[in-house]
Write a protein that holds these residues in place. Structure first.
Motif, short mmCIF file in Angstrom:
data_model
loop_
_atom_site.label_atom_id
_atom_site.label_comp_id
_atom_site.label_asym_id
_atom_site.label_seq_id
_atom_site.Cartn_x
_atom_site.Cartn_y
_atom_site.Cartn_z
N ARG A 140 0.85 -1.26 -0.10
CA ARG A 140 -0.11 -0.01 0.19
C ARG A 140 0.95 1.51 -0.18
N VAL A 141 1.95 1.31 0.86
CA VAL A 141 2.82 2.26 0.84
C VAL A 141 3.55 2.69 -0.48
N GLY A 142 4.02 1.42 -1.18
CA GLY A 142 4.50 1.71 -2.68
C GLY A 142 3.55 2.14 -3.31
N GLN A 143 2.40 1.87 -3.39
CA GLN A 143 1.10 2.56 -4.24
C GLN A 143 1.18 3.91 -4.03
N MET A 144 1.25 4.08 -2.77
CA MET A 144 1.29 5.75 -2.61
C MET A 144 2.47 6.45 -3.12
N ARG A 145 3.48 5.80 -3.18
CA ARG A 145 4.58 6.21 -3.68
C ARG A 145 4.47 6.35 -5.34
N ASP A 146 4.16 5.35 -6.05
CA ASP A 146 3.99 5.44 -7.24
C ASP A 146 2.83 6.15 -8.04
N GLU A 147 1.74 6.10 -7.32
CA GLU A 147 0.53 6.80 -7.83
C GLU A 147 -0.12 7.70 -6.76
N PRO A 148 0.71 8.69 -6.70
CA PRO A 148 0.27 9.58 -5.37
C PRO A 148 -0.92 10.35 -5.87
N VAL A 149 -1.89 10.67 -5.04
CA VAL A 149 -2.89 11.72 -5.29
C VAL A 149 -2.66 12.93 -5.05
N ARG A 150 -3.32 14.04 -5.57
CA ARG A 150 -2.89 15.33 -5.53
C ARG A 150 -3.71 15.91 -4.10
N ILE A 151 -3.02 16.46 -3.13
CA ILE A 151 -3.54 16.95 -1.89
C ILE A 151 -3.14 18.30 -1.52
N ALA A 152 -4.11 18.87 -0.87
CA ALA A 152 -4.13 20.39 -0.34
C ALA A 152 -3.03 20.52 0.74
N VAL A 153 -2.30 21.34 0.89
CA VAL A 153 -1.30 21.65 2.16
C VAL A 153 -1.98 22.42 3.15
N PHE A 154 -2.67 23.39 2.90
CA PHE A 154 -3.68 23.57 4.00
C PHE A 154 -5.15 23.29 3.99
N PHE A 155 -5.60 23.00 5.24
CA PHE A 155 -6.99 22.71 5.28
C PHE A 155 -7.57 23.27 6.59
N GLY A 156 -8.91 23.18 6.80
CA GLY A 156 -9.43 23.65 7.89
C GLY A 156 -9.98 25.22 7.93
N ASP A 157 -9.41 25.76 8.71
CA ASP A 157 -9.94 27.30 8.88
C ASP A 157 -9.27 27.98 7.98
N ARG A 158 -9.71 29.06 7.11
CA ARG A 158 -8.95 29.68 6.20
C ARG A 158 -8.06 30.70 7.17
N ASP A 159 -8.51 31.13 8.35
CA ASP A 159 -7.86 32.18 9.09
C ASP A 159 -6.87 31.48 10.10
N ALA A 160 -6.98 30.13 10.43
CA ALA A 160 -5.98 29.27 11.20
C ALA A 160 -5.75 28.13 10.60
N PRO A 161 -5.20 28.04 9.22
CA PRO A 161 -5.16 26.85 8.67
C PRO A 161 -4.30 25.65 9.29
N TYR A 162 -4.72 24.37 9.31
CA TYR A 162 -3.94 23.16 9.52
C TYR A 162 -2.97 22.97 8.26
N LEU A 163 -2.06 22.38 8.52
CA LEU A 163 -0.87 21.99 7.43
C LEU A 163 -0.50 20.61 7.28
N ARG A 164 -0.13 20.35 5.89
CA ARG A 164 0.25 18.91 5.54
C ARG A 164 1.27 19.02 4.74
N LEU A 165 2.59 18.91 4.99
CA LEU A 165 3.75 18.89 4.23
C LEU A 165 4.86 18.42 4.59
N ASP A 166 5.79 17.82 3.49
CA ASP A 166 6.98 17.34 3.87
C ASP A 166 8.01 17.65 2.38
N PRO A 167 8.37 18.78 2.40
CA PRO A 167 8.94 19.27 0.98
C PRO A 167 9.94 18.30 0.50
N TYR A 168 10.72 17.67 1.30
CA TYR A 168 11.99 17.12 0.94
C TYR A 168 11.18 15.68 0.14
#
Ligand SMILES: NC(=[NH2+])NCCC[C@H](N)C(=O)O
Ligand SMILES: O=C(O)CCC(=O)C(=O)O
Ligand SMILES: [Fe+2]
Length: 337
Positions: free
Chosen positions: A222-250
């Motif tokens: 399953r991890v291999g699949q996430m590596r080979d066919e990743p889906v596009r996601i948002a980096v910010f989510f939740g409240d526009r004024d106090a967003p949650y974040l999801r990123l690992d630029p490396y």
């Protein structure tokens, strides 16, 4: 960052709770202990419970430091040479039990089938041969800041780390998302599903030989699949004024087909770089990082490989086990496959 300092009396109260658990259990991985953790955690000092409750509910801060619990330097034994290589799990039982009870006040501790042999409490130790990798077991290279397991929809809400020893005072790095300043159109882009995060290498190292069941193999697939066919996601989510974040630029793809998204990610990264600060954990200190509201990493250091290396324990905490039910064997199972 919030800091909770335990008084001498509170430490005694914590140790009493832990001693009681030590009568019946030799390892914090025991499912029966885990089932009771939320209940026993209610016996911890009330000020500690209030403060952790505020941290969880009011999001008063993006990380909380708990100081005062003692570590018995002799009893814990030498720093293991590999993940899970501690010869006797009872040697760190009091520290780990206190750590786990605190974690239970924030949510449910859980583990990954693809990490550290499915254990809930991980070791962070420098490992020979990993010096230059982007792994918790690296040393001479810095760990670039990240959201823990950013690639995964069921990643932790809180990442806990407890220091066993840190003789060279190597810093964990940390930056809360509420410290960044971004133009409004950049924020708009970060809220859109235009970004790709691949699984990091810690989920791609095959587990300790021996416990390679079908479930674990499927999990690596399953991890291999996430590596080979990743889906596009948002980096910010939740409240526009106090967003949650999801990123690992490396581990994120550049998006040359979408220069606007690339520029927005660069702008956010520059801001997090600008605000990144050092947090040097001392023995006994616990930090819980809000994994929706801050990134963390680590400065490089020279490993010793003499049994006195830097050694942290780590635990992933989710507020809601149910959301990952499809990846777990039962309602109270804590390993995600
Ligand atoms: N940017 C990164 N290095 N990301 C991966 C972080 C380390 C990974 N979570 C581990 O346990 O080893
Ligand atoms: O060693 C540290 O201080 C942090 C390492 C890290 O990022 C992790 O284990 O998730
Ligand atoms: Fe991390």
């Amino acid at each position: 960052m919030d800091e909770i300092r335990l008084t001498a009396r509170e430490v005694e109260q914590c140790r009493t709770v832990v001693r009681e658990l030590a009568v019946s259990f030799g390892t914090v991985e025991d499912p029966e202990l885990l089932a009771r953790a939320t209940v026993h955690a209610q016996e911890l000092p009330r000020p500690l419970r209030y403060r952790l409750n505020d941290f969880r509910l009011a999001e008063s801060s993006a990380a909380v430091l708990i100081s005062g619990f003692p570590v018995d330097e002799d009893r814990i034994g030498p720093t293991p040479e590999r993940w899970g290589a501690q010869p006797d799990t009872t040697s760190t039982f009091p520290e780990e039990a206190f750590f786990l009870l605190c974690a239970s006040l924030l949510g449910e501790p859980f583990g990954w089938a693809t990490q550290q042999g499915s254990r809930l409490v991980h070791d962070i130790v420098p490992i020979r041969g990993h010096e230059e990798l982007q792994l918790n077991s690296a040393s001479t290279t810095q760990i670039w800041w990240h959201v823990e397991d950013a690639f995964h929809p069921f990643r932790a809400e809180y990442l806990g780390m407890m220091c066993m020893r840190n003789p060279d005072r190597v810093a964990t790095t940390y930056a809360p998302v509420n410290g960044v300043k971004l133009a409004s159109d950049v924020v708009d882009v970060l809220f859109q599903p235009r970004f790709v995060i691949r699984p990091d290498e810690s989920h791609q190292i095959e587990a300790d030989a021996g416990d390679e069941g079908t479930m674990v193999r499927r999990s690596y697939e399953r991890v291999g699949q996430m590596r080979d066919e990743p889906v596009r996601i948002a980096v910010f989510f939740g409240d526009r004024d106090a967003p949650y974040l999801r990123l690992d630029p490396y581990f994120m793809d550049r998006t040359p087909d979408d220069p606007e998204a690339e520029a927005a990610l660069a702008a956010l990264s520059a801001e997090l770089d600008r605000t990144l600060t050092d947090l040097t954990l001392a023995p006994g200190q616990i930090v819980f990082v809000d994994n929706y509201r801050a990134v963390h990493g680590r400065n490089p250091f020279r490993p010793r490989y003499d049994g006195r290396d830097r050694w942290l324990k780590r635990v992933n905490v989710t507020r809601d086990l149910r959301k990952s039910r499809e990846l777990r064997a039962g309602p109270d199972a804590r390993v995600l496959y």
